[in-house]
Design a protein around this motif. Structure first.
Motif, PDB file in Angstrom:
ATOM      1  N   SER A 720       0.830  -1.213   0.000  1.00  0.00           N
ATOM      2  CA  SER A 720       0.000   0.000   0.000  1.00  0.00           C
ATOM      3  C   SER A 720       0.860   1.256   0.000  1.00  0.00           C
ATOM      4  N   GLY A 721       1.965   1.245   0.770  1.00  0.00           N
ATOM      5  CA  GLY A 721       2.842   2.416   0.773  1.00  0.00           C
ATOM      6  C   GLY A 721       3.492   2.642  -0.575  1.00  0.00           C
ATOM      7  N   LEU A 722       3.913   1.562  -1.263  1.00  0.00           N
ATOM      8  CA  LEU A 722       4.497   1.701  -2.594  1.00  0.00           C
ATOM      9  C   LEU A 722       3.478   2.205  -3.603  1.00  0.00           C
ATOM     10  N   LEU A 723       2.207   1.786  -3.437  1.00  0.00           N
ATOM     11  CA  LEU A 723       1.161   2.271  -4.339  1.00  0.00           C
ATOM     12  C   LEU A 723       0.955   3.769  -4.171  1.00  0.00           C
ATOM     13  N   LEU A 724       0.915   4.243  -2.909  1.00  0.00           N
ATOM     14  CA  LEU A 724       0.802   5.683  -2.675  1.00  0.00           C
ATOM     15  C   LEU A 724       2.020   6.420  -3.207  1.00  0.00           C
ATOM     16  N   LEU A 725       3.206   5.799  -3.080  1.00  0.00           N
ATOM     17  CA  LEU A 725       4.423   6.419  -3.581  1.00  0.00           C
ATOM     18  C   LEU A 725       4.373   6.559  -5.092  1.00  0.00           C
ATOM     19  N   ASP A 726       3.838   5.539  -5.776  1.00  0.00           N
ATOM     20  CA  ASP A 726       3.717   5.603  -7.223  1.00  0.00           C
ATOM     21  C   ASP A 726       2.734   6.682  -7.649  1.00  0.00           C
ATOM     22  N   GLN A 727       1.682   6.915  -6.800  1.00  0.00           N
ATOM     23  CA  GLN A 727       0.677   7.933  -7.122  1.00  0.00           C
ATOM     24  C   GLN A 727       1.099   9.329  -6.692  1.00  0.00           C
ATOM     25  N   GLY A 728       2.243   9.407  -5.997  1.00  0.00           N
ATOM     26  CA  GLY A 728       2.728  10.713  -5.561  1.00  0.00           C
ATOM     27  C   GLY A 728       2.087  11.210  -4.296  1.00  0.00           C
ATOM     28  N   PRO A 732       5.882  11.043   4.643  1.00  0.00           N
ATOM     29  CA  PRO A 732       6.891  10.420   5.511  1.00  0.00           C
ATOM     30  C   PRO A 732       6.280   9.673   6.680  1.00  0.00           C
ATOM     31  N   GLU A 733       5.126  10.155   7.216  1.00  0.00           N
ATOM     32  CA  GLU A 733       4.575   9.456   8.359  1.00  0.00           C
ATOM     33  C   GLU A 733       3.961   8.118   7.991  1.00  0.00           C
ATOM     34  N   GLN A 734       3.776   7.859   6.680  1.00  0.00           N
ATOM     35  CA  GLN A 734       3.236   6.572   6.259  1.00  0.00           C
ATOM     36  C   GLN A 734       4.322   5.513   6.129  1.00  0.00           C
ATOM     37  N   ALA A 735       5.581   5.910   6.176  1.00  0.00           N
ATOM     38  CA  ALA A 735       6.664   4.938   6.066  1.00  0.00           C
ATOM     39  C   ALA A 735       6.883   4.271   7.398  1.00  0.00           C
ATOM     40  N   GLY A 736       7.206   2.985   7.360  1.00  0.00           N
ATOM     41  CA  GLY A 736       7.474   2.250   8.578  1.00  0.00           C
ATOM     42  C   GLY A 736       8.825   2.611   9.149  1.00  0.00           C
ATOM     43  N   GLU A 737       9.114   2.002  10.308  1.00  0.00           N
ATOM     44  CA  GLU A 737      10.389   2.242  10.963  1.00  0.00           C
ATOM     45  C   GLU A 737      11.526   1.748  10.069  1.00  0.00           C
ATOM     46  N   GLY A 738      12.553   2.517   9.883  1.00  0.00           N
ATOM     47  CA  GLY A 738      13.692   2.167   9.048  1.00  0.00           C
ATOM     48  C   GLY A 738      13.503   2.492   7.590  1.00  0.00           C
ATOM     49  N   GLN A 739      12.343   3.079   7.195  1.00  0.00           N
ATOM     50  CA  GLN A 739      12.071   3.357   5.797  1.00  0.00           C
ATOM     51  C   GLN A 739      12.037   4.844   5.489  1.00  0.00           C
ATOM     52  N   LEU A 740      12.115   5.689   6.509  1.00  0.00           N
ATOM     53  CA  LEU A 740      12.014   7.125   6.297  1.00  0.00           C
ATOM     54  C   LEU A 740      13.190   7.643   5.475  1.00  0.00           C
ATOM     55  N   ALA A 741      14.397   7.127   5.745  1.00  0.00           N
ATOM     56  CA  ALA A 741      15.563   7.591   4.989  1.00  0.00           C
ATOM     57  C   ALA A 741      15.432   7.222   3.519  1.00  0.00           C
ATOM     58  N   ALA A 742      14.964   6.001   3.246  1.00  0.00           N
ATOM     59  CA  ALA A 742      14.794   5.585   1.852  1.00  0.00           C
ATOM     60  C   ALA A 742      13.762   6.442   1.150  1.00  0.00           C
ATOM     61  N   LEU A 743      12.648   6.758   1.841  1.00  0.00           N
ATOM     62  CA  LEU A 743      11.607   7.591   1.242  1.00  0.00           C
ATOM     63  C   LEU A 743      12.137   8.984   0.943  1.00  0.00           C
ATOM     64  N   THR A 744      12.942   9.529   1.852  1.00  0.00           N
ATOM     65  CA  THR A 744      13.517  10.862   1.634  1.00  0.00           C
ATOM     66  C   THR A 744      14.461  10.852   0.433  1.00  0.00           C
ATOM     67  N   ARG A 745      15.290   9.811   0.335  1.00  0.00           N
ATOM     68  CA  ARG A 745      16.237   9.718  -0.785  1.00  0.00           C
ATOM     69  C   ARG A 745      15.496   9.601  -2.109  1.00  0.00           C
ATOM     70  N   ILE A 746      14.417   8.807  -2.129  1.00  0.00           N
ATOM     71  CA  ILE A 746      13.655   8.632  -3.371  1.00  0.00           C
ATOM     72  C   ILE A 746      13.042   9.949  -3.822  1.00  0.00           C
ATOM     73  N   ARG A 747      12.530  10.717  -2.873  1.00  0.00           N
ATOM     74  CA  ARG A 747      11.834  11.955  -3.230  1.00  0.00           C
ATOM     75  C   ARG A 747      12.808  13.047  -3.662  1.00  0.00           C
ATOM     76  N   THR A 748      14.057  12.977  -3.166  1.00  0.00           N
ATOM     77  CA  THR A 748      15.034  14.005  -3.534  1.00  0.00           C
ATOM     78  C   THR A 748      15.862  13.597  -4.744  1.00  0.00           C
TER      79      THR A 748
END
Length: 748
Positions: A720-728, A732-748
């Protein structure tokens, strides 16, 4: 302690000259019974069984029963007083109680006896009048007068209605009943006779009464004023039917010469007052007759009530005497009781504040001051102890809320205090009471070293953790505070190795191409000119080309780890990626059995297919190498690798790779660190790259032992988080523990 009641009732005040024994009490009780029996005999055999008894006789019997009864109650009060005095805190023979009972009883009994005799005579002589013939005549005349007045009133309105019916019958005979013509006539008749309303009603055969003409200022239903019972009585020859209802006197008559026409007339008044007065007079006369029948019983009941009331007054006086005696003795008893309570440890014991300035009051004040001062001193000690307890509770609450582990030890290195974080970091359920050396020898050695701060690696169960420890040395014993920096060190090493890999790839990659091109050129130019039997040149050039290729692959892995490309997310089929990863190894390793398991509807995932395929290829490659490391044949019939695709929940996708290889190494917690490898030819970057790919896909990577030998690698993705990521829409609060850094890197 409360003293037991003394069974000796033969002693009394020695100065009175008279001893009250149980025999005297029995004699008084016998007199009471004898007088009661004699009174009953005298009353039942009197000459007038249905009339009043002679008032003087009744008064005499009342006094004869009252005097021994009062004496008996005084003796009962005396007995109770002696028992209460013996059971009091002070003890004694109860002389004060007995004396007060006697005084109060006499003070209440003498005037009460006189008043009772007077009231009895007064009541009896006064009641004689009400049973005389004159009183009876007054009641009968009043009832007769009320009835005559009531009947005259009804007769007046009946005569008016009959006369009005005769007049209207004549009018109806001369003209038809017309509402315009006859209504004024009806209204005039009603007005002349003082009536309030009226109506001419007709009764068809077997029909409902019909209103032919009415004068109705009050809006009542005239058709309901005539009922079959009235009609029957009028047809039977009765002159009229008079009915008194609510606020009206209603009269119904038949019109002369008109057998089926009826006249209804009513007078709005208050007829109930005559009826109520008549009923009240008759009820009063009936009560009077009943009183005549019950005259004798009422006389006896009144005098019996006087007897009971008099004895009750004496009983109340005895009770008051006992209460007053208790009140006089209570201050001394309270002092005795309070002194015993203080001796037992109850420092809140107080006596009632003195209301007078007598000696007992002064003693009570001094006693209260003494116990109050003792209590203050004891309260100060208790408050100091409570303050220490509150501080201890505060320290425990603070320790429970912090994430760092805290351990307080005593002089013997035995743990006295430990918070929940310390239990979790050291991997145990019990710390308090255990020696520190038994829990962690590393921490115990650190205290001996004398250092204030250090970084120590300890074993928490089967897991190695790196702790940053701080030591505070107190008189009570060392206090250790430590944080888990294992993940922090891993991140630091990863960042450092990424920088090293970037620099190595930059420095090595540039000269590799010229070296490879030069070796290949030497092969082409000089290989054919050398003697065919001399293979040294060919072997050397082949070695150069092969080693350059190995270096290039190593540099590519360095580059891949140092700078992973930004993933491009789109919905992909995991089944295709899994088949491709297995196919590459099935061809190269025919002795190993490869199995792909999935549901009928294989799961899809929003991902970067190239990176997911790379991760699967690395994991399957490690599984193949683990099976080959078992030995010839790969163990278990050549070995087996099972890749499973599953969707355990609507929002989660799992990829599991299980092998029958040699299993996880002892350093299983470090196998995902860069350049950590257990193989001679490995670079230690494969699993580090896989972990980075999984984290950038909002997933987690886990390693467990396979039942029967081998390893199970599980990748869990948040679909579900990857689906929201694909839709834009991913936040950050939807990412699980240990995934916030990856989400930040992907968005930047």
């Amino acid at each position: 302690m409360i003293a037991a009641a003394s069974p000796d009732y033969e002693t009394d005040e020695p100065r009175s000259g008279f001893t009250v024994t149980p025999l005297v009490e029995v004699m008084v009780l016998a007199i009471v019974i004898a007088v009661a029996v004699a009174s009953y005999y005298a009353i039942s055999h009197s000459d007038t069984p249905q009339g009043l008894i002679e008032p003087a006789l009744v008064a005499g019997l009342l006094v004869a029963n009252l005097v021994p009864g009062i004496a008996l109650m005084m003796l009962i009060g005396r007995r109770v007083a002696k028992r209460r005095a013996a059971r009091s805190l002070v003890g004694g023979q109860g002389e004060l109680h007995v004396r007060l009972v006697a005084i109060f009883s006499l003070v209440a009994a003498i005037p009460m006896l006189l008043v009772t005799i007077g009231a009895s005579l007064l009541f009896q002589y006064g009641v004689q009048f009400w049973y005389s013939d004159r009183a009876r005549g007054v009641f009968e005349n009043a009832i007769a007068l009320t009835r005559v007045s009531y009947n005259q009133t009804l007769q007046r309105w009946e005569e008016a209605t009959v006369t009005m019916g005769n007049d209207l019958a004549g009018e109806i005979g001369q003209r038809p009943i017309d509402r315009v013509v006859m209504k004024p006539v009806l209204g005039g008749q009603l007005f002349l006779r003082g009536l309030s309303e009226g109506a001419i009603l007709s009764l068809p055969v077997n029909g409902r009464p019909r209103v032919d003409l009415e004068y109705n200022e009050y809006g009542i239903d005239m058709s309901k004023q005539l009922n079959p019972e009235m009609v029957s009585r009028l047809r039977a020859g009765q002159r009229s039917v008079v009915n008194v209802q609510n606020d009206r006197i209603k009269t119904v008559v038949r019109l002369p010469g008109k057998p089926e026409r009826f006249l209804y007339a009513a007078r709005v008044t208050d007829p109930g007052q005559f009826q109520d007065q008549t009923e009240l007079a008759e009820a009063a006369f009936a009560n009077y007759k009943a009183l005549l029948v019950r005259a004798r019983s009422l006389q006896l009941q009144f005098n019996a009530a006087l007897l009971i009331l008099s004895l009750l007054i004496v009983g109340i006086a005895v009770w008051i005497a006992l209460a007053v005696a208790d009140r006089l003795v209570r201050p001394v008893g309270e002092l005795v009781d309070a002194a015993r309570r203080v001796a037992g440890g109850d420092l809140t014991a107080r006596v009632t504040g003195p209301r007078t300035r007598d000696e007992v009051g002064t003693l009570a004040s001094a006693f209260n001051q003494m116990t109050g001062r003792i209590q203050q001193q004891n309260t100060a000690l208790v408050a100091a102890n409570d303050q220490l307890e509150n501080r201890r509770a505060l320290i425990e609450a603070v320790m429970t809320g912090v994430s760092a582990g805290v351990i307080a030890t005593g002089g013997d290195r035995r743990i006295q205090i430990a918070n929940r974080s310390a239990l979790d970091l050291l991997g145990t359920d019990q710390l308090v009471g255990r020696p520190l050396a038994q829990v962690s020898s590393e921490l115990d050695d650190l205290i001996d070293s004398g250092a204030r701060e250090a970084i120590v690696q300890v074993m928490a169960g089967e897991e190695a953790r790196t702790l940053a420890v701080r030591i505070a040395r107190t008189d009570a014993g060392p206090i250790l505070t430590f944080d888990d920096i294992t993940q922090q060190l891993i991140d630091q090493r990863r960042a450092a190795w990424s920088d090293v890999a970037r620099r190595i790839a930059h420095e090595i990659k540039n000269p590799l191409t010229p070296i490879q091109l030069a070796a290949e050129r030497l092969q082409r130019r000089y290989g054919s000119k050398l003697e065919q039997d001399d293979g040294t040149f060919a072997r050397l050039t082949d070695t150069i080309v092969r080693q350059v290729g190995d270096l290039r692959r190593m540099v590519d892995e360095f580059s891949s780890f140092a700078r992973m490309p930004k993933p491009v997310f789109r919905e992909e089929s995991l089944l295709d990626a899994a088949r491709q990863a297995l196919f590459l190894h099935e061809v190269a390793h025919p002795t190993i059995r490869f199995v792909l398991r999935h549901d009928d509807d294989p799961p899809t995932l929003v991902c970067d297919r190239r990176q997911i395929s790379q991760a699967l290829t690395n994991i399957v490659k490690n599984a193949v190498e683990a099976i080959e490391a078992v030995g010839p044949g790969g163990g278990q019939g050549g070995g087996e690798i099972v890749l499973t695709l599953a969707r355990p929940s609507p929002t989660t996708v799992n990829i599991t790779v299980a092998d029958t290889g040699i299993g996880l190494p002892a350093e299983r917690d470090r196998i995902v660190e860069p350049y950590m490898t257990t193989r001679a030819r490995g670079t230690g970057l494969g699993l580090a790259i896989v972990k980075k790919i999984v984290e950038e896909h909002l997933g987690t990577l886990a390693f467990t032992d396979r039942a029967g030998g081998g390893t199970v690698v599980t990748m869990t993705f948040d679909a579900s988080g990857l689906l929201l990521l694909d839709q834009g829409d991913a936040q950050p609060e939807q990412a699980g523990e240990g995934q916030l850094a990856a989400l930040t890197r992907i968005r930047t």
